[in-house]
Design a protein around this motif. Structure first.
Motif, short mmCIF file in Angstrom:
data_model
loop_
_atom_site.label_atom_id
_atom_site.label_comp_id
_atom_site.label_asym_id
_atom_site.label_seq_id
_atom_site.Cartn_x
_atom_site.Cartn_y
_atom_site.Cartn_z
N ILE A 239 0.85 -1.20 0.00
CA ILE A 239 0.00 0.00 0.00
C ILE A 239 0.88 1.24 0.00
O ILE A 239 0.60 2.22 -0.71
N LEU A 240 1.97 1.20 0.78
CA LEU A 240 2.90 2.32 0.80
C LEU A 240 3.50 2.53 -0.58
O LEU A 240 3.61 3.67 -1.08
N ARG A 241 3.88 1.44 -1.23
CA ARG A 241 4.45 1.54 -2.59
C ARG A 241 3.44 2.18 -3.55
O ARG A 241 3.78 3.08 -4.33
N THR A 242 2.18 1.70 -3.48
CA THR A 242 1.15 2.24 -4.38
C THR A 242 0.94 3.72 -4.15
O THR A 242 0.80 4.50 -5.11
N ASN A 243 0.91 4.13 -2.90
CA ASN A 243 0.74 5.56 -2.60
C ASN A 243 1.91 6.38 -3.15
O ASN A 243 1.72 7.51 -3.61
N LEU A 244 3.12 5.82 -3.09
CA LEU A 244 4.27 6.53 -3.65
C LEU A 244 4.16 6.66 -5.17
O LEU A 244 4.47 7.71 -5.75
N GLU A 245 3.73 5.57 -5.82
CA GLU A 245 3.66 5.58 -7.28
C GLU A 245 2.55 6.49 -7.80
O GLU A 245 2.68 7.09 -8.87
N LEU A 246 1.45 6.58 -7.03
CA LEU A 246 0.31 7.35 -7.51
C LEU A 246 0.31 8.79 -7.01
O LEU A 246 -0.64 9.52 -7.24
N THR A 247 1.35 9.16 -6.28
CA THR A 247 1.45 10.54 -5.83
C THR A 247 1.61 11.46 -7.03
O THR A 247 2.43 11.20 -7.92
N GLY A 248 0.82 12.50 -7.06
CA GLY A 248 0.86 13.41 -8.20
C GLY A 248 2.18 14.13 -8.33
O GLY A 248 2.96 14.24 -7.39
N GLY A 249 2.48 14.60 -9.54
CA GLY A 249 3.71 15.35 -9.76
C GLY A 249 4.82 14.48 -10.30
O GLY A 249 4.61 13.51 -11.03
N LYS A 250 6.04 14.80 -9.91
CA LYS A 250 7.22 14.10 -10.40
C LYS A 250 7.22 12.65 -9.98
O LYS A 250 6.96 12.33 -8.82
N PRO A 251 7.52 11.70 -10.90
CA PRO A 251 7.57 10.28 -10.51
C PRO A 251 8.61 10.04 -9.43
O PRO A 251 9.68 10.66 -9.41
#
Length: 466
Positions: A239-251
């Protein structure tokens, strides 16, 4: 503070509220019961009007005026002295008069003489004796033509059955109200003085910073990196990984993991996240940039990631190449670990070395993720120096021992240097989840058999766990 904030505060401090309330109520009841009791008894006198030649009675207004006149006469010192001569009371004139009260009854020719004493019989005795003495005194004045009429006892005082004071229902009622206010005040004061973060299970932010992950309490934190052994921990890190990947802005490809204080589990979360990403098939480099008190070797990576040999310090000082500081593990082919190596007393110059940027760029090109473990923000400027090298920052907070001032200071420091804070990971949190999905298949089959009365058929095939 809104009503919702107040109710939330009272729920957090319910123990203090209840204990304070019970303590105050107990003190109010005990004090009320220990107060000395006093009793009041009343004798009623009738003030007769003067007779005329035609035996006409006074009208109501004249009768009231006459009753008020005799009320004033009853409270004179000479009457009090005469009463003291009749009663065996060890009182002065002023003390006797302080126990007495005189009042006319409106729209009548009646006068009440009330006495207050410690016992019912004493109160009735004083009231009756005072009334008798005053009747004799009034008759003498009337016979001497110094008073307009005579006075007679209409109703003698009787010993009261209940004390006039204290008024227990009133005292306990007011005391209960004050107890509630005191309990509320104690709860509010305790909440204000408590410097820990107040985090509810359904909170989505902490001081305006998003909560992007909750990792559960584990019995053995030394094995946290072995995420495959804990389905709940595996899912929490994914879940932490998914939140990091889907955070808006710079990958996000390079992540700095820090905390506001020591002992909150940042190294454990860094190791666990790196292993989870590697087991999902991504190429991951885990770098230990805590050059003051490195603890990554205690985060449960296992003996296969040997800590002996050159580390990050050796590369930054130029005594070792990039390939010479990488550590590999046979069971984790997608994971490379770079330990700190020798510990330096002053890591600032090392972390400012251009070699660190070279290493970060190389590891970014060589894989999918770079996870960096740093000291807490409150320790020196190490974490702040590394923020330009990464795409985002994660702050790890212990869900049960989080300091509010330290957290605010850490967020303020990161904002001042322009760091991109992705959010907070609550470590050792109570993670609500369905027990059904985390029950081994055999246990689920047994449960179905118990419910249906028949043994459930085993699954024909099972997918390998990640």
């Amino acid at each position: 503070m809104s009503f919702e904030d107040l109710t939330s505060m009272l729920w957090r401090r319910k123990l203090i509220f209840v204990l304070t309330l019970l303590l105050c109520l107990g003190a109010v009841v005990a004090a009320s019961l220990l107060l000395p009791k006093s009793y009041r008894a009343t004798s009623t006198l009738f003030v007769a009007g003067p007779k005329t030649d035609v035996e006409t009675a006074l009208d109501t207004t004249q009768g009231e005026q006459l009753a008020r006149t005799y009320t004033a006469l009853a409270s004179t010192p000479s009457v009090a002295d005469a009463v003291l001569e009749e009663l065996p009371l060890d009182l002065t004139r002023e003390e006797l008069l302080s126990r007495m009260s005189f009042a006319p009854i409106e729209r009548t020719q009646l006068l009440n003489i009330t006495a207050e004493a410690d016992t019912p019989d004493e109160a009735a005795g004083i009231a009756n004796n005072y009334a008798d003495v005053f009747v004799v005194r009034s008759d003498q004045l009337a016979d001497d033509k110094r008073a307009p009429s005579k006075v007679a006892v209409s109703e003698r005082a009787v010993p009261p059955e209940e004390p006039s004071s204290p008024n227990l229902p009133l005292l306990i009622g007011l005391g209960s109200l004050l107890s509630i206010l005191a309990a509320f005040g104690a709860s509010l004061l305790r909440d204000r003085l408590d410097q820990r973060l107040k985090i509810a299970d359904d909170d989505g932010t902490i001081e305006g910073v998003s909560i992007i992950g909750r990792t559960p309490m584990m019995d053995d934190y030394s094995s946290l990196a072995e995420v495959g052994q804990s389905a709940q921990m595996t899912d929490a890190l994914r879940i932490l990984r998914t939140n990091l990947e889907l955070t808006g802005g710079k990958p996000t490809k390079t992540v700095l993991i820090t905390s506001s204080s020591e002992g909150e589990g940042k190294s454990t979360i860094a190791a666990g996240l790196a292993v989870a990403l590697a087991r999902d098939g991504d190429a991951v480099t885990l770098i230990e940039c805590d050059l003051r008190r490195p603890t990554l070797d205690l985060a449960g990576l296992g003996d296969e990631f040997a800590t002996a040999g050159p580390g990050l310090v050796s590369f930054l000082t130029g005594s070792s190449g990039a390939n010479g500081i990488l550590r590999h593990g046979p069971s984790e082919p997608n994971l490379n670990v770079i330990y700190s190596g020798s510990v330096g007393l002053d890591p600032g110059p090392l972390l400012r070395s251009p070699n660190l940027g070279v290493l970060m760029a190389a590891r970014r090109l060589a894989g999918d993720w770079v996870i960096i473990d740093t000291p807490p923000v409150s320790v020196g400027d190490d974490a702040l120096l590394l923020t330009p090298q990464v795409d985002g920052v994660i702050i790890v907070k212990d869900a049960h021992h989080a300091s509010l001032p330290a957290f605010r200071a850490a967020i303020g420091q990161l904002e001042r240097v322009g760091a991109r804070v992705h959010g907070v990971v609550l470590n050792r949190a109570v993670v609500k989840s369905s027990s059904y999905y985390y029950t081994p298949p055999d246990a689920s089959n047994k449960k179905s058999a118990n419910l249906d009365g028949e043994a459930a058929e085993p699954p024909k095939s099972a997918a390998p766990s990640a």
